[in-house]
Design an enzyme around this catalytic site. Structure first.
Site, PDB file in Angstrom:
ATOM      1  N   ASN A 105       0.865  -1.177   0.000  1.00 11.77           N
ATOM      2  CA  ASN A 105       0.000   0.000   0.000  1.00 11.77           C
ATOM      3  C   ASN A 105       0.905   1.232   0.000  1.00 11.77           C
ATOM      4  OD1 ASN A 105      -1.809   2.035   0.394  1.00 11.77           O
ATOM      5  ND2 ASN A 105      -2.469   1.389   2.438  1.00 11.77           N
ATOM      6  N   LYS A 131       0.107   4.273  -0.311  1.00 15.39           N
ATOM      7  CA  LYS A 131      -0.542   5.466   0.268  1.00 15.39           C
ATOM      8  C   LYS A 131      -0.303   6.688  -0.651  1.00 15.39           C
ATOM      9  CE  LYS A 131      -0.212   3.224   4.707  1.00 15.39           C
ATOM     10  NZ  LYS A 131      -0.100   3.320   6.145  1.00 15.39           N
ATOM     11  N   HIS A 172      -9.595   1.295   5.041  1.00 16.55           N
ATOM     12  CA  HIS A 172      -8.297   1.525   5.701  1.00 16.55           C
ATOM     13  C   HIS A 172      -8.501   2.508   6.860  1.00 16.55           C
ATOM     14  CE1 HIS A 172      -4.173   2.614   6.463  1.00 16.55           C
ATOM     15  NE2 HIS A 172      -3.823   1.535   5.787  1.00 16.55           N
ATOM     16  N   GLU A 221      -6.807   4.888   7.922  1.00 17.08           N
ATOM     17  CA  GLU A 221      -6.550   6.302   7.611  1.00 17.08           C
ATOM     18  C   GLU A 221      -7.788   6.941   6.984  1.00 17.08           C
ATOM     19  OE1 GLU A 221      -2.930   5.592   5.448  1.00 17.08           O
ATOM     20  OE2 GLU A 221      -2.013   4.969   7.337  1.00 17.08           O
ATOM     21  N   GLU A 254      -5.348  -4.724  10.484  1.00 15.50           N
ATOM     22  CA  GLU A 254      -4.286  -3.745  10.696  1.00 15.50           C
ATOM     23  C   GLU A 254      -4.533  -3.002  12.013  1.00 15.50           C
ATOM     24  OE1 GLU A 254      -2.406  -2.599   6.651  1.00 15.50           O
ATOM     25  OE2 GLU A 254      -4.081  -1.254   7.006  1.00 15.50           O
ATOM     26  N   GLY A 263       2.740   2.304  10.786  1.00 17.21           N
ATOM     27  CA  GLY A 263       3.725   3.378  10.636  1.00 17.21           C
ATOM     28  C   GLY A 263       4.451   3.741  11.917  1.00 17.21           C
ATOM     29  N   SER A 323       3.533  -2.192  10.216  1.00 17.27           N
ATOM     30  CA  SER A 323       4.988  -2.301  10.380  1.00 17.27           C
ATOM     31  C   SER A 323       5.549  -3.666   9.980  1.00 17.27           C
ATOM     32  CB  SER A 323       5.403  -1.937  11.812  1.00 17.27           C
ATOM     33  OG  SER A 323       5.044  -0.601  12.095  1.00 17.27           O
TER      34      SER A 323
HETATM   35  P1  13P Z   1       3.048   0.372   7.681  1.00 17.17           P
HETATM   36  O1  13P Z   1       3.539  -0.929   7.092  1.00 17.17           O
HETATM   37  O2  13P Z   1       3.818   1.555   7.230  1.00 17.17           O
HETATM   38  O3  13P Z   1       2.924   0.267   9.171  1.00 17.17           O
HETATM   39  O4  13P Z   1       1.559   0.598   7.118  1.00 17.17           O
HETATM   40  C1  13P Z   1       0.638  -0.406   7.203  1.00 17.17           C
HETATM   41  C2  13P Z   1      -0.558  -0.036   6.409  1.00 17.17           C
HETATM   42  O5  13P Z   1      -1.279   0.871   6.762  1.00 17.17           O
HETATM   43  C3  13P Z   1      -0.811  -0.779   5.157  1.00 17.17           C
HETATM   44  O6  13P Z   1      -2.085  -0.517   4.678  1.00 17.17           O
END
Ligand code: 13P
Length: 265
Positions: A13, A15, A106, A108, A179, A185, A223
């Site tokens: 992903n 982003k 997601h 976010e 997740e 992150g 992560s």
């Molecule tokens: P990270 O791997 O940067 O923690 O992000 C995970 C994520 O949100 C994948 O959709």
């Protein structure tokens, strides 16, 4: 119940990253890795989710990769077809551009962009109707985990949308990504044991919703990196990874995919 007969998925992903020049470089490097040391289709499905603006260009550039690498949209409109919806991209238009996969829910988007359960339900409805495969993301906050309600929250997020998902959809068009928000992150990964425990609960929940639930791929995200991929891949109910930060580096992403593929051989 083990889900280990399920071919894993490793999905990057990206982003709101990266600029086009870096994407191009990434794709060429990734193709070289696949060329030098192939990952078989039956060992692991591969996919990347670039920004909407890059989706088609990434898809075209991946067309001549040594194996299939799918392209995934990061979001979809809750409105269908075509029409006066400025800034939106419908499932109809994704399908029309041969984009077969979409991330929905997601954290976010739930936290920053107003994706409520009703909005998510509408988005899933549109995506499934157009034949897209939905990667539906669920996960709890740190506060919810500390309060001991993580499992309840995650299962509720699945129940929130389950009414629009048929048996056939579960069978052919659904992937779940767990997740935990506190692991996204932050460099903090859920321990393989904690992740497996949640995945097992999710699988049991899916099995109650549909007999096909047993065979739905459940990915872990938060992560994931080359250093922890092997341990996660070894868990029976972790059927792949949704990778954020580490997916921006072609070599790291390739190594994560290798870890999941190795577990299948
Ligand atoms: P990270 O791997 O940067 O923690 O992000 C995970 C994520 O949100 C994948 O959709």
């Amino acid at each position: 119940m083990s889900g280990s007969t399920i071919v894993p998925w490793v999905i990057g992903n990206w982003k709101m990253n990266p600029a086009w020049a870096s994407s191009q470089q990434w794709i060429e490097q990734f193709k070289q890795h696949l060329q030098q040391s192939p990952i078989l289709e039956q060992q692991c499905h591969l996919a990347v989710a670039p920004t909407a603006i890059a989706l088609n260009r990434v898809q075209v550039q991946l067309d001549n990769a040594p194996r299939t690498v799918h392209t995934v949209a990061q979001d979809v409109s809750r409105f269908s077809g075509t029409g006066a919806f400025t800034g939106e991209i419908s499932a109809t238009l994704l399908a029309d551009s041969q984009i077969g996969y979409v991330l929905i829910g997601h954290s976010e988007r739930r936290e920053l962009l107003g994706d409520t359960p009703d909005v998510l339900k509408a988005k899933i409805t549109q995506a499934l109707a157009e034949g897209l495969t939905v990667i539906y993301c669920v996960g709890e906050t740190l506060e919810q985990r500390e309060q001991g309600v993580a499992e309840q929250v995650v299962l509720q997020q699945i129940c929130d949308v389950a009414t629009v998902i048929s048996e056939q959809h579960w069978q052919n068009q659904m992937i779940i990504a767990y997740e935990p928000i506190w692991a996204i992150g932050t460099g903090k990964t859920a321990s393989a044991q904690d992740a497996q425990a949640m995945h097992e609960k999710i699988r049991a929940g899916l099995a109650q919703l549909s007999p096909a639930g047993q065979q739905v791929a459940i990915l872990y995200g938060g992560s994931v990196k080359p250093e922890n991929a092997q341990e996660l891949a070894a868990c029976p109910d972790i059927n792949g990874a949704l990778v954020g930060g580490a997916s921006l580096n072609a070599e790291s992403f390739y190594q994560i995919a290798q870890a999941f593929a190795a577990n299948q051989s």
